[in-house]
Scaffold this active site. Structure first.
Site, PDB file in Angstrom:
ATOM      1  N   HIS A 213       1.031  -1.072   0.030  1.00 36.38           N
ATOM      2  CA  HIS A 213       0.016   0.138  -0.052  1.00 36.38           C
ATOM      3  C   HIS A 213       1.063   0.959  -0.140  1.00 36.38           C
ATOM      4  CE1 HIS A 213      -3.876   2.202   1.654  1.00 36.38           C
ATOM      5  NE2 HIS A 213      -3.293   3.207   1.213  1.00 36.38           N
TER       6      HIS A 213
ATOM      7  N   HIS B  61       1.562   5.778  -1.781  1.00 32.70           N
ATOM      8  CA  HIS B  61       1.252   6.432  -1.953  1.00 32.70           C
ATOM      9  C   HIS B  61       2.601   6.959  -2.954  1.00 32.70           C
ATOM     10  CE1 HIS B  61      -3.199   6.264  -0.936  1.00 32.70           C
ATOM     11  NE2 HIS B  61      -2.322   5.891   0.320  1.00 32.70           N
TER      12      HIS B  61
ATOM     13  N   ARG C  64       2.152   9.508  -5.924  1.00 37.04           N
ATOM     14  CA  ARG C  64       1.924  11.075  -6.108  1.00 37.04           C
ATOM     15  C   ARG C  64       2.710  10.775  -7.691  1.00 37.04           C
ATOM     16  NH1 ARG C  64      -1.377  10.720  -1.837  1.00 37.04           N
ATOM     17  NH2 ARG C  64      -0.607  11.603  -0.326  1.00 37.04           N
TER      18      ARG C  64
ATOM     19  N   LYS D 122      -9.083  -0.178  -5.463  1.00 41.53           N
ATOM     20  CA  LYS D 122      -9.303   0.258  -4.500  1.00 41.53           C
ATOM     21  C   LYS D 122     -10.788   0.513  -4.104  1.00 41.53           C
ATOM     22  CE  LYS D 122      -8.014   1.909  -0.612  1.00 41.53           C
ATOM     23  NZ  LYS D 122      -6.535   2.865   0.185  1.00 41.53           N
TER      24      LYS D 122
ATOM     25  N   HIS E 258     -10.795   1.080   1.847  1.00 39.86           N
ATOM     26  CA  HIS E 258     -10.081   1.881   3.332  1.00 39.86           C
ATOM     27  C   HIS E 258     -11.435   2.073   3.800  1.00 39.86           C
ATOM     28  CE1 HIS E 258      -8.863   5.783   4.626  1.00 39.86           C
ATOM     29  NE2 HIS E 258      -9.700   5.958   5.507  1.00 39.86           N
TER      30      HIS E 258
ATOM     31  N   HIS F 186      -4.156  -1.062   5.825  1.00 41.99           N
ATOM     32  CA  HIS F 186      -3.761   0.325   7.177  1.00 41.99           C
ATOM     33  C   HIS F 186      -4.743  -0.352   8.219  1.00 41.99           C
ATOM     34  CE1 HIS F 186      -6.431   2.993   5.410  1.00 41.99           C
ATOM     35  NE2 HIS F 186      -5.623   3.083   3.713  1.00 41.99           N
TER      36      HIS F 186
ATOM     37  N   ASP G  30       1.521   2.368   3.628  1.00 41.87           N
ATOM     38  CA  ASP G  30       0.327   3.659   3.513  1.00 41.87           C
ATOM     39  C   ASP G  30       1.809   5.344   3.935  1.00 41.87           C
ATOM     40  OD1 ASP G  30      -2.102   4.756   3.277  1.00 41.87           O
ATOM     41  OD2 ASP G  30      -1.804   5.334   5.188  1.00 41.87           O
TER      42      ASP G  30
ATOM     43  N   ALA H  80      -4.186  14.243   5.433  1.00 43.09           N
ATOM     44  CA  ALA H  80      -3.772  13.914   6.467  1.00 43.09           C
ATOM     45  C   ALA H  80      -2.721  12.652   5.269  1.00 43.09           C
ATOM     46  CB  ALA H  80      -4.707  12.647   6.513  1.00 43.09           C
TER      47      ALA H  80
END
Ligand code: NCD
Ligand code: ZN
Length: 358
Positions: free
Chosen positions: A26, A28, A30, A112, A149, A187, A260, A276
């Site tokens: 998991h 990110h 960007r 997701k 999520h 998560h 995450d 966040a």
């Protein structure tokens, strides 16, 4: 951390651990400048990562994912064999045929699900889960994982209860309807999440982040508000952290690492309405190894970091190995990343770390 380390077995002066190269289930990454700056922190340690699709605009089609994969591959450090595993962002318009085509061609690893409004860039997510049942039926039939999520967004539900309420109100009905759908509860942050996964069969797994293994909500709120400890799902009480550590170190193959890692520029975090997300890949392996050492569970580390997730996704473990070495003196914290647009602060776990990837 409030739990005390168990005594280390007698070891040579500089103990080392050699493990199968880990994956991050998991992540990110960007895009643009931020991608180019953060990507090397993942590629230097991890073999593969499940790349989250919550860009602006989100990655909703196979063509979007192909373009994003190409951007990631173009940003890889020279010689890197890191493999981005692409995901699609579920919307109420997602087509079963698009998802199936992506999975069967190997271009897309999972879909997701963000409840609309739950977290960063989730506005295009799902409000009524029944509207995605046709997609879930296809995913169950072809064995494609749904990554969830797991937080409700109802304003009357306290933010610290949103994961527990999600299990009862959203996840259990989906699970009852699709008993053989592969679901990763992403998560997890609560004892409720741990116990839910433990109560399920082999079709349900969960990722656990390094930060939720080491901080509780005090990190965020005691001694001043600390925006670099703000992420979603938000860190909970200590009892929940202890449940996460117990699950991660238990050897149960349904729990595996998903960092995450979610970089935001400091200006966006240190704000009256801060974003966040915690950028943690610069020291993830040091943190997780320290936690497993404290728990007396270094023998379960390879499963959590490198074997359990691959098995759930039906992939072979990475062929390469990594070695961690234990230093006597605590390691220095990773430096801030300096980008043209601002800085990114790496996660400070608020505990001494000793294990460094060689
Ligand atoms: C993530 C982000 O910034 O994209 N933030 C976070 O706090 N984890 C989104 C998410 O995974 O919820
Ligand atoms: Zn995330």
């Amino acid at each position: 951390m409030t739990n005390q380390p168990r005594t280390m077995p007698s070891t040579p002066d500089r103990p080392t651990l050699t493990l199968t190269q880990p994956d991050d289930w998991h992540l990110h990454l960007r895009s643009g400048e931020v991608l180019r700056h953060v990507l090397p922190y993942s590629t230097r340690h991890f073999g593969r990562a499940i790349v989250m699709p919550n860009l602006q605009p989100p990655v909703v089609t196979c063509a979007d994912a192909a373009a994003y994969r190409a951007e990631i591959n173009a940003a890889l450090p020279a010689g890197s064999r890191f493999q981005p595993l692409m995901t699609l962002y579920m919307t109420e318009q997602t087509e079963p045929a698009e998802v199936q085509r992506g999975f069967e061609s190997g271009e897309i690893s999972a879909v997701k699900l963000y409840p609309a409004g739950a977290t960063t860039n989730s506005a295009a997510g799902v409000t009524n889960l029944q509207n995605i049942y046709p997609v879930l039926a296809t995913m169950q039939a072809i064995g494609m994982p749904l990554l969830v999520h797991g937080e409700v967004v109802d304003s009357e539900v306290d933010i610290f209860d949103r994961e527990a309420v999600f299990i009862e109100k959203k996840l259990q009905p989906v699970r009852a309807h699709f008993p053989e759908l592969n679901i990763v509860f992403e998560h997890i942050t609560t004892r409720d999440g741990v116990e839910y996964v433990q109560s399920c069969d082999q079709y349900t797994a969960a990722t656990i982040t390094p930060h939720h293994l080491v901080i509780n909500r005090n990190a965020l709120l005691v001694g001043g508000i600390k925006p670099h400890y703000y992420c979603l799902p938000v860190a909970k009480r200590e009892t929940h952290r202890l449940a996460l550590v117990a699950a991660a170190t238990s050897g149960d193959k349904r729990f595996f690492l998903g960092t995450d890692s979610a970089p935001h520029l400091d200006g966006a975090k240190e704000s009256a309405c801060g974003c966040a997300g915690i950028f943690n890949v610069a020291n993830t392996l040091s943190i997780v190894t320290e936690v497993f050492e404290w728990a007396g569970a270094l023998d379960q580390l390879e499963g959590f970091l490198a074997l359990n997730g691959a098995a759930f996704y039906g992939l072979a473990p990475n062929p390469n190995k990594i070695t961690l070495q234990r230093h006597k003196a605590p390691l220095a914290l990773p430096e801030k990343l300096v980008l043209p647009a601002g800085e990114i602060t790496p996660f400070d776990p608020q505990l001494d770390l000793h294990w460094q990837v060689v």
